[in-house]
Enzyme design. Structure first.
Site, mmCIF file in Angstrom:
data_model
loop_
_atom_site.group_PDB
_atom_site.id
_atom_site.type_symbol
_atom_site.label_atom_id
_atom_site.label_comp_id
_atom_site.label_asym_id
_atom_site.label_seq_id
_atom_site.Cartn_x
_atom_site.Cartn_y
_atom_site.Cartn_z
ATOM 1 N N GLU A 180 39.697 27.072 44.983
ATOM 2 C CA GLU A 180 40.559 27.155 46.169
ATOM 3 C C GLU A 180 40.719 25.832 46.896
ATOM 4 O O GLU A 180 40.237 25.662 48.032
ATOM 5 C CB GLU A 180 40.009 28.229 47.135
ATOM 6 C CG GLU A 180 39.951 29.606 46.522
ATOM 7 C CD GLU A 180 39.360 30.668 47.456
ATOM 8 O OE1 GLU A 180 38.850 30.309 48.529
ATOM 9 O OE2 GLU A 180 39.407 31.846 47.094
ATOM 10 N N GLU A 366 38.674 35.822 41.517
ATOM 11 C CA GLU A 366 38.031 36.422 42.698
ATOM 12 C C GLU A 366 38.919 37.534 43.219
ATOM 13 O O GLU A 366 40.145 37.397 43.276
ATOM 14 C CB GLU A 366 37.853 35.411 43.848
ATOM 15 C CG GLU A 366 36.686 34.484 43.694
ATOM 16 C CD GLU A 366 36.502 33.564 44.907
ATOM 17 O OE1 GLU A 366 36.800 33.992 46.042
ATOM 18 O OE2 GLU A 366 36.063 32.433 44.688
HETATM 19 O O1 IFM Z 1 33.396 33.711 50.106
HETATM 20 C C1 IFM Z 1 34.647 33.203 49.775
HETATM 21 C C2 IFM Z 1 34.551 32.317 48.557
HETATM 22 O O2 IFM Z 1 33.654 31.284 48.736
HETATM 23 C C3 IFM Z 1 35.907 31.722 48.258
HETATM 24 N N1 IFM Z 1 36.921 32.736 48.195
HETATM 25 C C4 IFM Z 1 36.989 33.708 49.249
HETATM 26 C C5 IFM Z 1 35.617 34.311 49.474
HETATM 27 C C6 IFM Z 1 35.676 35.341 50.600
HETATM 28 O O3 IFM Z 1 36.102 34.730 51.784
#
Ligand code: IFM
Length: 464
Positions: A180, A366
């Site tokens: 990200e 994710e």
């Molecule tokens: O916890 C975070 C992660 O580190 C990166 N993506 C989003 C998750 C939830 O906010």
């Protein structure tokens, strides 16, 4: 294996493991800073997040990640839990601060040894290791020299990636260069919610450019050091919708999409930065050197899609330079984080990626949700909302695959409750509950559902 059906209690549809390809990757994810703790063990250097946590008022519960889930010491048990849920892959990040000594040139043997043990532990348990090389924990020493705003950090990153891939290239095939970049660049330098806490768009765009450049420069290094490497990047991507039918809101949505999604997608796809965004940020543009955009567009083996929520966008004159603002839609279902729950919106996002870009296969790297978890009198955590969240999103992934969209795996965020950045420990995303006082782990009902879904009759559990 027995076909196992689990009812999606909100949509009424059945979900079965058998509807996914047999080689589908089923994983869960964590990141070093959020779970490891052991902040002073093995010569680990200070990171920007260690420093950021010391500032007053920036972490909602005033906590830090010095101990976190103590995954550094408890990883064997944590990997056992992942395996017991039927998962076949573990996505984790390597802490740059454990790998390079303060000179940012010399590898730290103790750090390499730690990850060697953990990676071997994954392989022993049948968990495919997926390494994220950067999940936001930049060495503080590099920040003091300008951090991601300084082009020299790109070289430091490539040295670090070289050191790691040389050692683990024989055992790890899947590499994610960055997690990200939007968050590390924009939350870190534009809205200041994340380390290093700057609030300047020009800094953010420069940091963002260097992060993307470091990705592109690292890709050939990974390929050089890893036979049959699979290299990708994980982007947080958001379906965007105009808050109203007005032309103003529609144009604002386009602009917001430019900086939120296309800035990353276009650059990685070899199209350069989007022209509309480039024109809008005439005063904040990053310095881009000859050849940078070609380097950023190094061919990928997969695109990692982190999907959480869509955004509704309204025109807003004050919010320069993009004149767009995210609007709260009161009628939407939300998680405890106030994020919209919108499984169906994942489909147009995946369709867009497949149709508008020449990207290779995709993995959902994710997806997950935070809710107020309660340990019930029976000693279990009946997180029905989280369970439904996973089921509903997986149903959409299944639909996407049936429509010919090349999605090859799904990683739940997260294996266990952990340090949720500026929110501290208040936001629980885990399949496994962590009692941060005792470090006791307890698989939630959502995790038990994964076990049943993936292992069927082998799981030995009855319906909850
Ligand atoms: O916890 C975070 C992660 O580190 C990166 N993506 C989003 C998750 C939830 O906010």
């Amino acid at each position: 294996m027995t076909t196992h059906h689990v009812k999606d209690d909100q949509s009424g549809a059945d979900l079965s493991r058998i509807n996914f390809p047999s080689n589908f990757v089923w994983g869960c994810a964590t990141s070093s800073f959020q779970v490891e703790g052991a902040a002073h063990v093995g010569g680990r250097e200070e990171s920007i997040w260690d420093r950021f946590c010391k500032k007053s008022g920036v972490i909602r519960d005033g906590s830090d990640a010095q101990v976190a889930c103590d995954h550094f010491h408890r990883w064997p048990q944590d990997l056992d839990l992942a395996r017991s849920m039927g998962l076949n892959a573990y996505r984790f990040s390597i802490a740059w601060t454990r790998i390079m000594l303060a000179d940012n040139a010399t590898p730290n043997q103790a750090g390499l040894d730690f990850y060697a043990r953990m990676i071997d532990g994954m392989l022993e348990r049948g968990l495919q290791p997926w390494v994220t090389l950067y999940h936001w924990d930049l060495p503080q020493s590099l920040q003091e020299a300008g951090g991601w705003e300084n082009r020299a950090t790109v070289d430091a990153y490539v040295r670090y990636v070289d050191a790691v891939t040389r050692v683990f290239g024989d055992r790890v095939k899947h590499w994610i260069t960055h997690n990200e970049p939007w968050c590390s660049a924009m939350h870190g330098h534009w809205d200041g919610q994340h380390a290093p806490g700057k609030t300047d768009l020009k800094s953010a765009l420069q940091a963002c450019h260097h992060i993307l450049l470091s990705h592109g420069m690292a890709v050939p290094v990974v390929r050089r050091n890893v036979a049959q490497a699979q290299v990708g990047i994980a982007l947080s991507l958001h379906p965007l919708y105009p808050a109203s039918a007005s032309e103003d809101d529609q144009r604002a949505t386009q602009r917001h999409d430019g900086i939120r999604n296309r800035w990353f997608l276009d650059a990685l796809a070899g199209r350069g930065y989007p022209e509309d965004v480039w024109q809008l940020c005439a005063n904040e543009r990053p310095v881009v050197q000859e050849g940078d955009m070609q380097n950023i567009a190094a061919p990928l083996d997969f695109l990692g899609v982190n999907y959480y929520f869509p955004e509704a966008i309204a025109h807003c004159v004050e919010r320069l330079p993009f004149q767009a603002q995210v609007v709260h839609r009161a009628d939407r279902e939300r998680t405890a984080f106030n994020w919209e729950v919108a499984p169906r919106d994942l489909l147009p996002l995946l369709q867009r990626l497949q149709n508008d870009y020449p990207f290779p296969p995709m993995f959902i790297t994710e997806n997950g949700a935070t809710y107020e978890d309660v340990v019930s009198a029976d000693g279990r955590i009946h997180d029905v909302e989280r369970r439904a969240y996973f089921q509903r999103h997986l149903k959409v992934v299944k639909q996407a695959i049936a429509l010919g969209i090349d999605v090859r795996g799904y990683f739940a965020w997260s294996l266990m409750d952990n340090f949720e950045w500026a929110e501290g420990y208040q936001r629980r995303f885990g399949l496994v509950h962590v009692d941060f006082e005792t470090q006791q782990r307890l698989i939630k009902d959502s995790g038990l559902w994964f076990r049943e879904f993936l292992l069927g009759d082998e799981s030995g559990i009855s319906d909850s």
